[in-house]
Design a protein around this motif. Structure first.
Motif, short mmCIF file in Angstrom:
data_model
loop_
_atom_site.label_atom_id
_atom_site.label_comp_id
_atom_site.label_asym_id
_atom_site.label_seq_id
_atom_site.Cartn_x
_atom_site.Cartn_y
_atom_site.Cartn_z
N ALA A 122 -41.29 -90.05 32.20
CA ALA A 122 -41.66 -91.45 32.00
C ALA A 122 -43.18 -91.66 32.03
CB ALA A 122 -40.98 -92.35 33.03
N GLY A 123 -43.89 -90.74 31.38
CA GLY A 123 -45.32 -90.97 31.18
C GLY A 123 -46.27 -90.24 32.09
N LYS A 124 -45.76 -89.51 33.09
CA LYS A 124 -46.67 -88.76 33.96
C LYS A 124 -45.97 -87.57 34.58
CE LYS A 124 -46.05 -92.18 37.64
NZ LYS A 124 -46.75 -93.25 38.40
N PRO A 125 -46.73 -86.59 35.05
CA PRO A 125 -46.11 -85.41 35.66
C PRO A 125 -45.27 -85.78 36.87
CG PRO A 125 -48.42 -84.98 35.15
CD PRO A 125 -48.20 -86.45 34.93
N LEU A 126 -44.15 -85.08 37.02
CA LEU A 126 -43.23 -85.34 38.13
C LEU A 126 -43.93 -85.34 39.48
CD1 LEU A 126 -40.27 -85.65 39.08
CD2 LEU A 126 -40.11 -83.15 39.03
N ILE A 127 -44.84 -84.40 39.69
CA ILE A 127 -45.49 -84.27 40.99
C ILE A 127 -46.36 -85.48 41.33
CG2 ILE A 127 -47.58 -83.06 40.19
CD1 ILE A 127 -47.29 -81.20 42.63
N GLU A 128 -46.83 -86.20 40.32
CA GLU A 128 -47.67 -87.37 40.60
C GLU A 128 -46.92 -88.45 41.37
OE1 GLU A 128 -50.18 -89.11 37.74
OE2 GLU A 128 -50.83 -87.20 36.86
N TYR A 129 -45.63 -88.55 41.15
CA TYR A 129 -44.85 -89.53 41.90
C TYR A 129 -44.91 -89.22 43.40
CZ TYR A 129 -42.94 -91.05 37.39
OH TYR A 129 -42.81 -91.52 36.09
N HIS A 130 -44.84 -87.94 43.74
CA HIS A 130 -44.97 -87.53 45.15
C HIS A 130 -46.35 -87.88 45.70
CE1 HIS A 130 -41.13 -85.75 45.32
NE2 HIS A 130 -41.43 -84.48 45.09
N LEU A 131 -47.38 -87.56 44.94
CA LEU A 131 -48.74 -87.81 45.40
C LEU A 131 -48.98 -89.29 45.65
CD1 LEU A 131 -50.64 -85.32 43.05
CD2 LEU A 131 -50.15 -85.02 45.49
N GLU A 132 -48.48 -90.13 44.76
CA GLU A 132 -48.61 -91.57 44.94
C GLU A 132 -47.92 -92.04 46.22
OE1 GLU A 132 -48.71 -92.63 40.14
OE2 GLU A 132 -46.91 -93.02 41.34
N LYS A 133 -46.71 -91.56 46.44
CA LYS A 133 -45.95 -91.98 47.62
C LYS A 133 -46.61 -91.48 48.91
CE LYS A 133 -41.46 -92.37 45.31
NZ LYS A 133 -41.92 -92.16 43.93
N LEU A 134 -47.10 -90.25 48.90
CA LEU A 134 -47.76 -89.70 50.09
C LEU A 134 -49.02 -90.50 50.41
CD1 LEU A 134 -47.30 -85.90 49.37
CD2 LEU A 134 -46.23 -87.18 51.22
N ALA A 135 -49.80 -90.81 49.40
CA ALA A 135 -51.01 -91.60 49.63
C ALA A 135 -50.67 -92.97 50.18
CB ALA A 135 -51.81 -91.71 48.34
N SER A 136 -49.56 -93.55 49.72
CA SER A 136 -49.20 -94.91 50.13
C SER A 136 -48.80 -95.00 51.59
CB SER A 136 -48.06 -95.44 49.25
OG SER A 136 -46.82 -94.82 49.57
N ILE A 137 -48.36 -93.87 52.19
CA ILE A 137 -47.98 -93.90 53.62
C ILE A 137 -49.09 -93.36 54.51
CG2 ILE A 137 -45.52 -93.77 53.09
CD1 ILE A 137 -45.67 -90.82 54.11
N GLY A 138 -50.25 -93.07 53.94
CA GLY A 138 -51.38 -92.69 54.76
C GLY A 138 -51.65 -91.21 54.90
N VAL A 139 -50.87 -90.36 54.20
CA VAL A 139 -51.19 -88.93 54.18
C VAL A 139 -52.50 -88.75 53.43
CG1 VAL A 139 -50.47 -86.68 53.29
CG2 VAL A 139 -48.78 -88.19 54.34
N THR A 140 -53.38 -87.92 53.95
CA THR A 140 -54.68 -87.73 53.31
C THR A 140 -54.91 -86.30 52.79
OG1 THR A 140 -55.71 -87.27 55.45
CG2 THR A 140 -55.75 -89.55 54.67
N HIS A 141 -54.14 -85.32 53.31
CA HIS A 141 -54.35 -83.93 52.90
C HIS A 141 -53.01 -83.35 52.45
CE1 HIS A 141 -56.28 -79.75 53.95
NE2 HIS A 141 -55.82 -79.82 52.70
N VAL A 142 -52.97 -82.86 51.22
CA VAL A 142 -51.76 -82.27 50.65
C VAL A 142 -52.07 -80.84 50.21
CG1 VAL A 142 -50.04 -82.42 48.80
CG2 VAL A 142 -50.92 -84.51 49.85
#
Length: 227
Positions: free
Chosen positions: A29-49
């Motif tokens: 749906a327009g972006k790499p699958l992994i980007e959905y994870h990165l967005e969600k992790l950033a939204s809960i305050g994770v800073t290092h992946v």
């Protein structure tokens, strides 16, 4: 809390898409699958992946960069050949430090992350080696993996088993005695479950194991319908 996204698999069942891309970079749906994870992790305050990489792994940093566009720091753990899940985590421990960390399979999709605070506390205080989120058994895995027993302990001995979602919080001590190299996670978890050292809960959320072209198309249709 740091997070690790597992992204080193070959993705055989998603060929030919994965002949030119690592599985987590397949477009949905327009972006790499992994980007959905990165967005969600950033939204809960994770800073290092931390992201492990093997098959066409150089494309991950080329496309994702250092993570700054999501407000993250991304570190990459390069595997010459895929080390399987436990082996990949073991190699990445130097990037994950000595505190519990979240692990997410790079080839799943979820609407939202589970609530992590109580699970993290349980692992960080030494009550558990790991805390896993389990989902209802999908059609392609009807037998499940683990059962939820008394007080949230996971068990191998029950009629009602659920499927491991690919989301868990792990204490680094679980991997401390594991030999380096290719190591599967399943046997390690089963050993710890037998010692009553793994807890979990049912995760009642939309979850998709994007392991085949058919399931990828189903997820794409769902996301495009949602708009």
């Amino acid at each position: 809390m740091k997070a690790m996204i597992l992204a080193a698999g070959r993705g055989e069942r998603l060929r030919p898409l994965t002949d030119s891309l690592p599985k987590p970079l397949v477009n949905v749906a327009g972006k790499p699958l992994i980007e959905y994870h990165l967005e969600k992790l950033a939204s809960i305050g994770v800073t290092h992946v931390v992201i492990n990489q093997a098959w066409l792994g150089h494309k991950l940093p080329e496309i994702l960069g250092d993570g700054s566009r999501w407000g993250l720091l991304i570190s990459y753990s390069e595997e010459t050949t895929a080390l399987e899940t436990a082996g990949g985590i073991k190699q990445a421990l130097t990037l994950l430090d000595d505190k519990p960390f979240l692990v997410i399979n790079g080839d799943i999709f979820i609407d939202h992350l589970p609530t992590l605070a109580l699970a993290y506390e349980q692992v960080s205080q030494g009550y558990a080696d790991a805390f896993l989120w389990l989902v209802d058994n999908p059609e392609h895995h009807p037998q499940g993996d683990f059962a939820i027993a008394m007080q949230g302990q996971l068990s191998l001995n029950s009629q009602q088993q659920f499927t491991y979602s690919g989301i868990g919080i792990y204490h680094p001590q679980l991997f401390s005695n594991l030999p380096t190299g290719k190591q599967a996670l399943g046997p390690l978890l089963k050993q710890s479950i037998a010692k009553q050292r793994v807890y979990g809960e049912h995760f009642n959320c939309y979850w998709c194991d994007v392991g085949t072209i058919e399931r990828l198309e189903q997820l794409q249709s769902r996301l495009l319908t949602q708009g």
